[in-house]
Design a protein around this motif. Structure first.
Motif, PDB file in Angstrom:
ATOM      1  N   GLN A   1      29.052  25.002  57.695  1.00 44.50           N
ATOM      2  CA  GLN A   1      28.023  24.330  58.485  1.00 44.50           C
ATOM      3  C   GLN A   1      27.132  25.279  59.284  1.00 44.50           C
ATOM      4  O   GLN A   1      25.897  25.130  59.295  1.00 44.50           O
ATOM      5  N   ASN A   2      27.717  26.267  59.963  1.00 46.94           N
ATOM      6  CA  ASN A   2      26.908  27.172  60.786  1.00 46.94           C
ATOM      7  C   ASN A   2      26.025  28.072  59.924  1.00 46.94           C
ATOM      8  O   ASN A   2      24.927  28.463  60.342  1.00 46.94           O
ATOM      9  N   GLU A   3      26.498  28.395  58.721  1.00 46.16           N
ATOM     10  CA  GLU A   3      25.686  29.203  57.811  1.00 46.16           C
ATOM     11  C   GLU A   3      24.510  28.396  57.276  1.00 46.16           C
ATOM     12  O   GLU A   3      23.409  28.918  57.113  1.00 46.16           O
ATOM     13  N   VAL A   4      24.740  27.118  57.024  1.00 48.33           N
ATOM     14  CA  VAL A   4      23.649  26.228  56.614  1.00 48.33           C
ATOM     15  C   VAL A   4      22.635  26.092  57.747  1.00 48.33           C
ATOM     16  O   VAL A   4      21.426  26.117  57.524  1.00 48.33           O
ATOM     17  N   ARG A   5      23.144  25.974  58.962  1.00 47.20           N
ATOM     18  CA  ARG A   5      22.241  25.884  60.118  1.00 47.20           C
ATOM     19  C   ARG A   5      21.359  27.127  60.237  1.00 47.20           C
ATOM     20  O   ARG A   5      20.179  27.029  60.566  1.00 47.20           O
ATOM     21  N   ALA A   6      21.925  28.290  59.965  1.00 43.84           N
ATOM     22  CA  ALA A   6      21.147  29.526  60.040  1.00 43.84           C
ATOM     23  C   ALA A   6      19.988  29.513  59.037  1.00 43.84           C
ATOM     24  O   ALA A   6      18.889  29.991  59.342  1.00 43.84           O
ATOM     25  N   ILE A   7      20.222  28.951  57.858  1.00 49.67           N
ATOM     26  CA  ILE A   7      19.149  28.846  56.865  1.00 49.67           C
ATOM     27  C   ILE A   7      18.056  27.909  57.374  1.00 49.67           C
ATOM     28  O   ILE A   7      16.861  28.174  57.227  1.00 49.67           O
ATOM     29  N   PHE A   8      18.468  26.816  57.988  1.00 49.82           N
ATOM     30  CA  PHE A   8      17.495  25.869  58.557  1.00 49.82           C
ATOM     31  C   PHE A   8      16.675  26.534  59.657  1.00 49.82           C
ATOM     32  O   PHE A   8      15.442  26.372  59.721  1.00 49.82           O
ATOM     33  N   LEU A   9      17.337  27.287  60.518  1.00 54.08           N
ATOM     34  CA  LEU A   9      16.633  27.976  61.600  1.00 54.08           C
ATOM     35  C   LEU A   9      15.629  28.991  61.066  1.00 54.08           C
ATOM     36  O   LEU A   9      14.635  29.314  61.731  1.00 54.08           O
ATOM     37  N   ASP A  10      15.870  29.475  59.859  1.00 57.41           N
ATOM     38  CA  ASP A  10      14.958  30.416  59.212  1.00 57.41           C
ATOM     39  C   ASP A  10      13.820  29.693  58.486  1.00 57.41           C
ATOM     40  O   ASP A  10      12.997  30.332  57.821  1.00 57.41           O
ATOM     41  N   GLY A  11      13.784  28.374  58.594  1.00 58.13           N
ATOM     42  CA  GLY A  11      12.716  27.593  57.973  1.00 58.13           C
ATOM     43  C   GLY A  11      12.888  27.371  56.490  1.00 58.13           C
ATOM     44  O   GLY A  11      11.931  26.983  55.804  1.00 58.13           O
ATOM     45  N   LYS A  12      14.115  27.550  55.970  1.00 54.59           N
ATOM     46  CA  LYS A  12      14.337  27.497  54.531  1.00 54.59           C
ATOM     47  C   LYS A  12      15.147  26.287  54.082  1.00 54.59           C
ATOM     48  O   LYS A  12      15.725  26.290  52.995  1.00 54.59           O
ATOM     49  N   LEU A  13      15.169  25.248  54.904  1.00 49.90           N
ATOM     50  CA  LEU A  13      15.819  23.986  54.527  1.00 49.90           C
ATOM     51  C   LEU A  13      15.029  22.830  55.111  1.00 49.90           C
ATOM     52  O   LEU A  13      14.527  22.912  56.247  1.00 49.90           O
ATOM     53  N   GLY A  14      14.966  21.735  54.377  1.00 48.64           N
ATOM     54  CA  GLY A  14      14.245  20.579  54.868  1.00 48.64           C
ATOM     55  C   GLY A  14      15.011  19.763  55.874  1.00 48.64           C
ATOM     56  O   GLY A  14      14.447  19.274  56.857  1.00 48.64           O
ATOM     57  N   MET A  15      16.336  19.619  55.649  1.00 51.42           N
ATOM     58  CA  MET A  15      17.167  18.781  56.518  1.00 51.42           C
ATOM     59  C   MET A  15      18.578  19.344  56.603  1.00 51.42           C
ATOM     60  O   MET A  15      19.080  19.914  55.627  1.00 51.42           O
ATOM     61  N   ILE A  16      19.192  19.153  57.754  1.00 49.20           N
ATOM     62  CA  ILE A  16      20.618  19.439  57.913  1.00 49.20           C
ATOM     63  C   ILE A  16      21.217  18.371  58.827  1.00 49.20           C
ATOM     64  O   ILE A  16      20.510  17.702  59.568  1.00 49.20           O
ATOM     65  N   GLU A  17      22.536  18.238  58.757  1.00 48.58           N
ATOM     66  CA  GLU A  17      23.272  17.421  59.710  1.00 48.58           C
ATOM     67  C   GLU A  17      24.049  18.384  60.597  1.00 48.58           C
ATOM     68  O   GLU A  17      24.809  19.210  60.096  1.00 48.58           O
ATOM     69  N   ASN A  18      23.846  18.290  61.912  1.00 45.84           N
ATOM     70  CA  ASN A  18      24.447  19.270  62.802  1.00 45.84           C
ATOM     71  C   ASN A  18      24.722  18.661  64.167  1.00 45.84           C
ATOM     72  O   ASN A  18      24.345  17.529  64.444  1.00 45.84           O
ATOM     73  N   SER A  19      25.368  19.462  65.016  1.00 41.96           N
ATOM     74  CA  SER A  19      25.775  19.012  66.342  1.00 41.96           C
ATOM     75  C   SER A  19      24.695  19.297  67.380  1.00 41.96           C
ATOM     76  O   SER A  19      23.635  19.860  67.069  1.00 41.96           O
ATOM     77  N   THR A  20      24.985  18.969  68.632  1.00 45.76           N
ATOM     78  CA  THR A  20      24.057  19.241  69.720  1.00 45.76           C
ATOM     79  C   THR A  20      23.793  20.735  69.892  1.00 45.76           C
ATOM     80  O   THR A  20      22.772  21.120  70.459  1.00 45.76           O
ATOM     81  N   GLY A  21      24.706  21.569  69.371  1.00 47.82           N
ATOM     82  CA  GLY A  21      24.509  23.009  69.470  1.00 47.82           C
ATOM     83  C   GLY A  21      23.236  23.478  68.799  1.00 47.82           C
ATOM     84  O   GLY A  21      22.677  24.517  69.167  1.00 47.82           O
TER      85      GLY A  21
END
Length: 407
Positions: free
Chosen positions: A242-262
């Motif tokens: 999950q945190n690795e997927v979030r890092a990709i999203f933060l880099d602008g390379k994913l359209g959607m993720i499911e994540n926590s308040t963090g």
């Protein structure tokens, strides 16, 4: 093999290096506190308690997250328990079955003070076995720029699974960027990702009687939706948690993720145009849902200070103090209890609203005696579907039979 037997067989070296001194068990409430530093809110609480309880002072020992629960488990299984420890609530049934912890008496008023279903995460055989101290849910984050580039309305996130698949497909096909972040690594949040789909389609893992009902139409639809998202997810989902997927999203390379308040704090300092919304719903959903995960304070049997440890656990998590701990941290935690303070916080921080919306129809993380066995079976199921080694129907049926042994 029981938890006691398995831990003793494999943890002698850990015990030798981590055992607390006998003095810690005299009158002190020895407390394994997880993390890299003691939270300032908790530090104030320790000081206040110790000033008022000279005969039963709390003695926290800071242990890193990766070793924290193993240490508490090892000491308890060897008959040298700490009084109190921070644990994942999913372990409480296992601890209780092995008679390593004591139940925590709670009044009806105490139980009613929590958000819906919170007490379910700590209840086994009609008793409560921990005091909740941390709570997390998930919501959908979307990249508005990628939505716009794909010809989608950047202010309209998907509200159903069908829309989520369609939006992910459009992003992938129109921009060449993955439309959805799918964690499928051999890691606990791969199971959690599946459970989010279960609890956004009115699914269950166990029914009210405790019977495993994993192989259901609602859960088959959940697993099938994960399969349908794979073509539009990041390449090789089994390599990402999950945190690795979030890092990709933060880099602008994913359209959607499911994540926590963090994810909120991490996104607020970026140039991304993003939004957060309730998790998309399956066809059988009754309303917004999510998986409800708690961590708890467990009181271990045999320390000699069990009643005082229970009293302190409730003192540490008293409503006003707990709210301060939850809402003032770097990442923030979903509040365990509703209150006017929480209402005001959400009004001032609207990005938090989806994380509370899903609670009413959400579901608790299932309690299994061998939670690791259950977790691994669920991860294997998701990975088999993601890698096209099994159909969702076959994988679900096999796993439903497999997890019976872990009850």
């Amino acid at each position: 093999m029981t938890l006691r037997g398995s831990v003793l067989a494999g943890s002698l070296a850990l015990l030798a290096s981590t055992a607390l001194s006998p003095a810690a068990f005299a009158k002190d409430i020895s407390f394994i506190y997880c993390g890299d530093a003691i939270n300032p809110v908790h530090k104030k609480a320790f000081d206040a308690w110790n000033s008022a309880n000279a005969d039963a002072k709390v003695a926290p020992e800071l242990v890193g997250w990766e070793q924290c629960q193993d240490k508490a488990t090892t000491l308890a299984a060897a008959g040298n328990p700490v009084a109190l420890a921070y644990v994942g609530s999913r372990t409480l049934k296992q601890f209780a079955r092995d008679e390593l912890i004591v139940p925590i008496p709670m009044t009806d008023a105490e139980k009613a003070s929590y958000q819906p279903h919170i007490i379910d995460t700590i209840t086994f055989d009609g008793k409560q076995w921990g005091v909740p101290i941390a709570f997390s849910t998930k919501a959908l984050f979307w990249n508005k720029d990628l939505f716009k580039q794909a010809g989608l309305d950047p202010e309209k996130p998907p509200t159903t699974w069908a829309e989520e698949i369609a939006d992910a497909k459009a992003i992938k096909e129109k921009t060449g960027i993955a439309g959805y972040g799918l964690p499928a690594k051999t890691f606990d949040n791969t199971m959690h990702q599946f459970l989010h789909y279960v609890f956004t389609n009115n699914g269950q893992i166990e029914d009210a009687s405790g019977k495993v009902v994993l192989d259901s139409p609602q859960n088959l639809a959940a697993l099938t939706t994960i399969k349908d998202l794979v073509p539009y997810a990041e390449e090789g989902p089994t390599a990402y948690e999950q945190n690795e997927v979030r890092a990709i999203f933060l880099d602008g390379k994913l359209g959607m993720i499911e994540n926590s308040t963090g994810a909120i704090k991490r996104l607020e300092g970026t140039k991304l145009h993003w939004g957060v919304a309730n998790l998309p719903l399956g066809p059988d959903a009754k309303g917004p849902g999510t998986l409800l995960i708690t961590d708890s304070l467990a009181v271990f049997k045999g320390s000699g200070v069990e009643p005082k440890a229970i009293e302190f656990a409730k003192f540490l998590t008293a409503p006003a103090r707990q709210e301060e701990y939850e809402l003032e941290g770097d990442d923030g935690l979903v509040p365990l209890r509703p209150s006017p303070t929480v209402d005001k916080f959400v009004a001032d921080h609207p990005a938090w609203k989806p994380f509370l919306d899903g609670i009413k129809f959400g579901g608790p993380e299932p309690l299994f005696t061998d939670y690791k066995g259950f977790q691994n079976a669920m991860i294997d199921m998701v990975q088999a579907v993601v890698t096209v080694k099994a159909t969702p129907a076959d994988a679900l049926k096999k796993t439903a039979a497999d997890v019976e042994q872990y009850k």
